[in-house]
Design a protein around this motif. Structure first.
Motif, mmCIF file in Angstrom:
data_model
loop_
_atom_site.group_PDB
_atom_site.id
_atom_site.type_symbol
_atom_site.label_atom_id
_atom_site.label_comp_id
_atom_site.label_asym_id
_atom_site.label_seq_id
_atom_site.Cartn_x
_atom_site.Cartn_y
_atom_site.Cartn_z
ATOM 1 N N ALA A 31 0.986 4.107 -2.999
ATOM 2 C CA ALA A 31 1.022 5.618 -2.765
ATOM 3 C C ALA A 31 2.035 6.268 -3.135
ATOM 4 C CB ALA A 31 0.424 5.757 -0.979
ATOM 5 N N GLY B 80 -8.669 -4.472 -2.842
ATOM 6 C CA GLY B 80 -9.414 -3.747 -1.773
ATOM 7 C C GLY B 80 -9.876 -4.679 -0.515
ATOM 8 N N ASP C 29 4.434 5.807 6.052
ATOM 9 C CA ASP C 29 5.113 6.087 4.925
ATOM 10 C C ASP C 29 4.648 7.609 4.512
ATOM 11 O OD1 ASP C 29 2.616 6.861 3.120
ATOM 12 O OD2 ASP C 29 2.242 4.533 3.398
ATOM 13 N N ASN D 17 0.991 -1.204 0.186
ATOM 14 C CA ASN D 17 -0.010 -0.078 -0.117
ATOM 15 C C ASN D 17 0.745 1.373 0.106
ATOM 16 O OD1 ASN D 17 -2.437 -1.368 -0.024
ATOM 17 N ND2 ASN D 17 -2.909 -1.264 2.190
ATOM 18 N N THR E 122 0.626 8.194 5.379
ATOM 19 C CA THR E 122 -0.173 7.283 6.218
ATOM 20 C C THR E 122 0.628 6.369 7.036
ATOM 21 O OG1 THR E 122 -1.643 7.165 4.198
ATOM 22 C CG2 THR E 122 -1.758 5.305 5.894
ATOM 23 N N ALA F 156 -13.184 -2.264 -1.445
ATOM 24 C CA ALA F 156 -13.024 -0.788 -1.754
ATOM 25 C C ALA F 156 -11.862 -0.487 -1.962
ATOM 26 C CB ALA F 156 -13.448 -0.097 -0.484
ATOM 27 N N ALA G 275 -7.061 -6.119 1.762
ATOM 28 C CA ALA G 275 -6.234 -6.213 2.708
ATOM 29 C C ALA G 275 -6.527 -5.425 4.032
ATOM 30 C CB ALA G 275 -4.707 -5.753 2.262
ATOM 31 N N GLY H 226 -1.429 9.725 0.914
ATOM 32 C CA GLY H 226 -2.273 9.725 1.942
ATOM 33 C C GLY H 226 -3.906 9.607 1.279
ATOM 34 N N MET H 227 -4.692 9.816 2.528
ATOM 35 C CA MET H 227 -5.867 9.437 2.250
ATOM 36 C C MET H 227 -6.738 10.765 2.735
ATOM 37 S SD MET H 227 -6.659 5.579 2.958
ATOM 38 C CE MET H 227 -5.115 5.138 4.197
HETATM 39 N N1 LIG Z 1 -0.504 3.637 2.902
HETATM 40 C C1 LIG Z 1 -1.525 4.227 2.288
HETATM 41 N N2 LIG Z 1 -1.517 5.446 1.493
HETATM 42 C C2 LIG Z 1 -2.404 5.833 0.936
HETATM 43 N N3 LIG Z 1 -3.642 4.966 0.530
HETATM 44 C C3 LIG Z 1 -3.676 3.962 1.166
HETATM 45 C C4 LIG Z 1 -2.682 3.349 1.962
HETATM 46 N N4 LIG Z 1 -3.091 2.102 2.225
HETATM 47 C C5 LIG Z 1 -4.200 1.932 1.745
HETATM 48 N N5 LIG Z 1 -4.892 3.022 1.133
HETATM 49 C C6 LIG Z 1 -6.195 3.290 0.386
HETATM 50 O O1 LIG Z 1 -6.945 2.077 0.965
HETATM 51 C C7 LIG Z 1 -7.301 1.427 -0.205
HETATM 52 C C8 LIG Z 1 -7.647 -0.045 0.274
HETATM 53 O O2 LIG Z 1 -6.424 -0.539 0.693
HETATM 54 P P1 LIG Z 1 -6.360 -2.191 0.410
HETATM 55 O O3 LIG Z 1 -7.337 -2.898 1.452
HETATM 56 O O4 LIG Z 1 -4.808 -2.625 0.969
HETATM 57 O O5 LIG Z 1 -6.599 -2.571 -0.944
HETATM 58 P P2 LIG Z 1 -5.964 -2.494 -2.301
HETATM 59 O O6 LIG Z 1 -4.520 -2.075 -2.112
HETATM 60 O O7 LIG Z 1 -6.062 -3.613 -3.053
HETATM 61 O O8 LIG Z 1 -6.573 -1.288 -2.935
HETATM 62 C C9 LIG Z 1 -6.316 1.506 -1.187
HETATM 63 O O9 LIG Z 1 -6.928 1.215 -2.473
HETATM 64 C C10 LIG Z 1 -5.959 2.885 -1.031
HETATM 65 O O10 LIG Z 1 -6.814 3.618 -1.803
#
Ligand SMILES: Nc1ncnc2c1ncn2[C@@H]1O[C@H](COP(=O)(O)OP(=O)(O)O)[C@@H](O)[C@H]1O
Ligand SMILES: [Mg+2]
Length: 612
Positions: A38, A97, A59, A34, A143, A77, A99, A63-64
């Motif tokens: 990002a 979506g 990291d 992830n 994040t 998702a 993990a 970000g989100m």
């Molecule tokens: N370290 C991160 N930095 C930014 N966004 C993240 C991070 N970890 C997760 N996300 C967001 O959360 C969503 C879901 O993560 P995850 O469950 O690992 O599914 P995937 O990686 O398959 O999309 C990702 O699609 C991403 O948008």
């Protein structure tokens, strides 16, 4: 920042479902992926108690958005794909979506994130998948995901976790693999506040390999590049003189994604085959770039395997590129017979597979005497030394053979053992491998290596019970220089090695000193021994560490200290070995579980010969 969306059900159903969270290393892998997706420039992993207690990944990536923190915890998702077509041209490491929700469901999770465009970030606390607390926080853009109390709500699964050492080793492996593929990203890892792995950003994979494997290996790296068009293979190979007992250091990547594909590995091994002894594995970092449409990454729950649209082409590319690189350099420095590919290749004795390089002096010191415990009194100038040189340095060991605990059958304890062992008289040596004896009821064929291994194994075990255990001070202390990941490895298995009587004293960075050894190991190449022990104890894909790790260590020690197959023995030595053998308590197997001898009774001979 790309926003997160819940995938339509029809698409979600096409996603290879499976358990994402198997052990701490799988969590580390997902969180690292992830962070990479990002586009972080710097990634920091903190591990406590092998991940049972805490795994944290920090990291400085995209970000989100605050509201997306909740969405990220929804099943299916993702911000990475949105339509079915996307599934067939995945460029990111994640796409399912799954993990974060899977991890959140079995732990306490803290998710903190801030996008660059906002002043503040948001933190949410999740317990067993339920959001407990939401707050605004001030933080750097990026994040932070903290996973603690893994499996606290599923005690059955918690029980399946291995020792802290094993879990830590797996997380370290996941970390290393990721770090290796992205040299321009800064990767740091902290293990229980002590072992730090630090990979500062650099310009090439080679520099990263340097940090990982040390200079001695990196100096010899063969670079490989198949050309500009895809499919394309590039990377680094370590020449076959350096090899390992496990495929731990064979790194393969497809479009930047680390994969442990049997099939891919098979192709690399195939290419190395003429150069490597059986049971040895090459060190290499290989990157395969293919059109994303030509590979399906949605076939394995933890995305560790892939499927190619035209596997034969890929295999051909791999085998020919790797062999090409090995041969080009081979032409310069090796002697071949006519056709190296048809198995006719015979390395000259100086090119035989050598152990992981260590400090020179330690190796030179022990060369030639290796395999000769003092009491065998073999003159080193004799032909036996020369013969042992061309023999493969390590015997083959079947993977299952090493679980020492479940190796004997009840029958092994019974005759013909007793009869066979009644005062056997040594007749001679066969093929420098077997000792032929005349026994009370027939012919006894003793496997010299297996027999000696077993004798030493018992002796080593006995030695541990003795107080004080008999030790031999080395005339010159041996100095071993480990690669960084090996050193890390050593810190994990140190207690077991010490229990087995192998005391390695750290001094300076990644350097260990051996001052004394159990008497029986006096003439062993300690460097090669430590190498195999690290492989043995860490790699539980080959076997499990849980069962009697001490026995396993002793077995490896015995193997290194024992007479090789292919070593010519003198009458007196053979007699002694057979005598020691008759004094052993059954069962008569070597510590790896192979039989030590075969008995051919007169009765059998008569029956067979009369028929003719
Ligand atoms: N370290 C991160 N930095 C930014 N966004 C993240 C991070 N970890 C997760 N996300 C967001 O959360 C969503 C879901 O993560 P995850 O469950 O690992 O599914 P995937 O990686 O398959 O999309 C990702 O699609 C991403 O948008
Ligand atoms: Mg992911």
């Amino acid at each position: 920042v790309t926003r997160i969306r819940v995938l339509p059900e029809a698409l979600a159903n096409k996603i290879a479902a499976g358990e994402v969270v198997e052990r701490p290393a799988s969590i580390a892998k997902e969180l690292l992926e992830n962070a990479v997706d990002a586009e972080a420039r710097s990634i920091f992993v903190q591990l406590e108690a092998g991940g049972r207690k805490r795994i944290r990944v920090v990291d400085d990536g995209a970000g989100m958005e605050p509201d997306d923190l909740f969405l990220a915890l929804e099943r299916h998702a993702t911000s990475k794909i949105s339509r079915e077509e996307d599934l067939y041209s995945v460029r990111s490491l994640g796409f399912r979506g799954e993990a974060l929700p899977s991890i959140a469901a079995v732990s306490l999770m803290e998710l903190e994130s801030r996008v660059r465009e906002r002043e503040v970030g948001r933190r949410i606390r999740v317990d067993g998948g339920v959001v407990r607390k939401v707050e605004e926080i001030s933080m750097q853009p990026g994040t932070r995901v903290t996973v603690s109390n893994l499996f606290h709500n599923t005690p059955a699964r918690r029980k399946f976790l291995k020792s802290v050492e094993t879990e830590t080793a797996h997380v370290l492996d996941a970390f290393t693999r990721t770090a290796l593929s992205l040299p321009n990203v800064h990767f740091r890892m902290d293990v229980d506040g002590r072992g730090n792995m630090d990979f500062p950003p650099c310009s090439s994979v080679k520099e990263r390999l340097h940090l990982l494997w040390g200079r001695e290996i990196t100096e010899r790296l063969l670079e490989l590049s198949s050309g500009p068009e895809t499919p394309r293979l590039h990377g680094y190979l370590v020449p076959p003189e350096i090899s390992r007992t496990a495929p731990r250091y064979l790194f393969t990547y497809v479009n930047g994604r680390w994969v442990r594909d049997r099939w891919l590995h098979g192709a690399v091994l195939e290419a190395y085959r003429p150069f490597l002894t059986k049971g040895r594995y090459p060190l290499a970092a290989l990157f395969l770039e293919v059109d994303p449409q030509a590979v399906d990454v949605n076939v394995h729950p933890s995305k560790a395997e892939v499927r190619f649209r035209s596997p034969r082409d890929i295999r051909e590319l791999l085998v020919s590129a790797v062999r090409g690189a090995l041969t080009r350099r081979g032409r310069a420095s090796l002697a071949y017979r006519q056709d190296p590919w048809e198995g006719a290749f015979e390395p000259r004795s100086e090119t035989r597979p050598a152990p992981f390089p260590r400090n020179r002096s330690s190796r030179e010191l022990s060369n030639g005497t290796r395999g000769f415990p003092r009491r065998w009194n073999v003159s080193e100038s004799g032909s036996s030394t020369a013969l042992s040189q061309v023999e493969q340095p390590f015997p083959e060991v079947a993977p299952e053979a090493l679980s020492v605990s479940r190796r004997f059958h009840e029958n092994d304890l019974h005759p013909p053992a007793a009869a066979a062992l009644q005062e056997p008289r040594v007749l001679g040596q066969l093929a420098n491998r077997y000792i032929l004896c005349e026994a009370a009821e027939g012919l006894l064929i003793v496997d010299q290596h297996a027999a000696h291994e077993r004798i030493l194994f018992e002796a080593l075990k006995k030695g541990l019970e003795a107080v004080p255990a008999p030790r031999q001070l080395l005339a010159i202390p041996r100095v071993l220089e480990l690669g960084p990941s090996e050193f890390q490895q050593w810190t994990l298995v140190q207690p077991i090695l010490e229990a087995a009587g192998l005391e390695l004293h750290p001094f300076g960075e990644r350097t260990l000193m051996v001052r004394d050894v159990p008497v029986l190991l006096e003439h062993v190449d300690v460097g090669a021994l430590v190498e195999e022990l690290l492989d043995t104890l860490e790699d539980d894909s080959r076997r499990e560490i849980v069962h009697e790790p001490l026995d396993r260590v002793l077995a490896v020690m015995a193997c290194h200290a024992s007479i090789r197959s292919g070593q010519a023995l003198m009458q007196e030595e053979m007699s002694r070995l057979v005598r020691d053998l008759t004094n052993l308590p059954g069962p008569f197997h070597c510590p790896h579980g192979r039989p030590i001898w075969k008995h051919i009774s007169y009765e059998y001979l008569e029956r067979e010969l009369k028929r003719r």
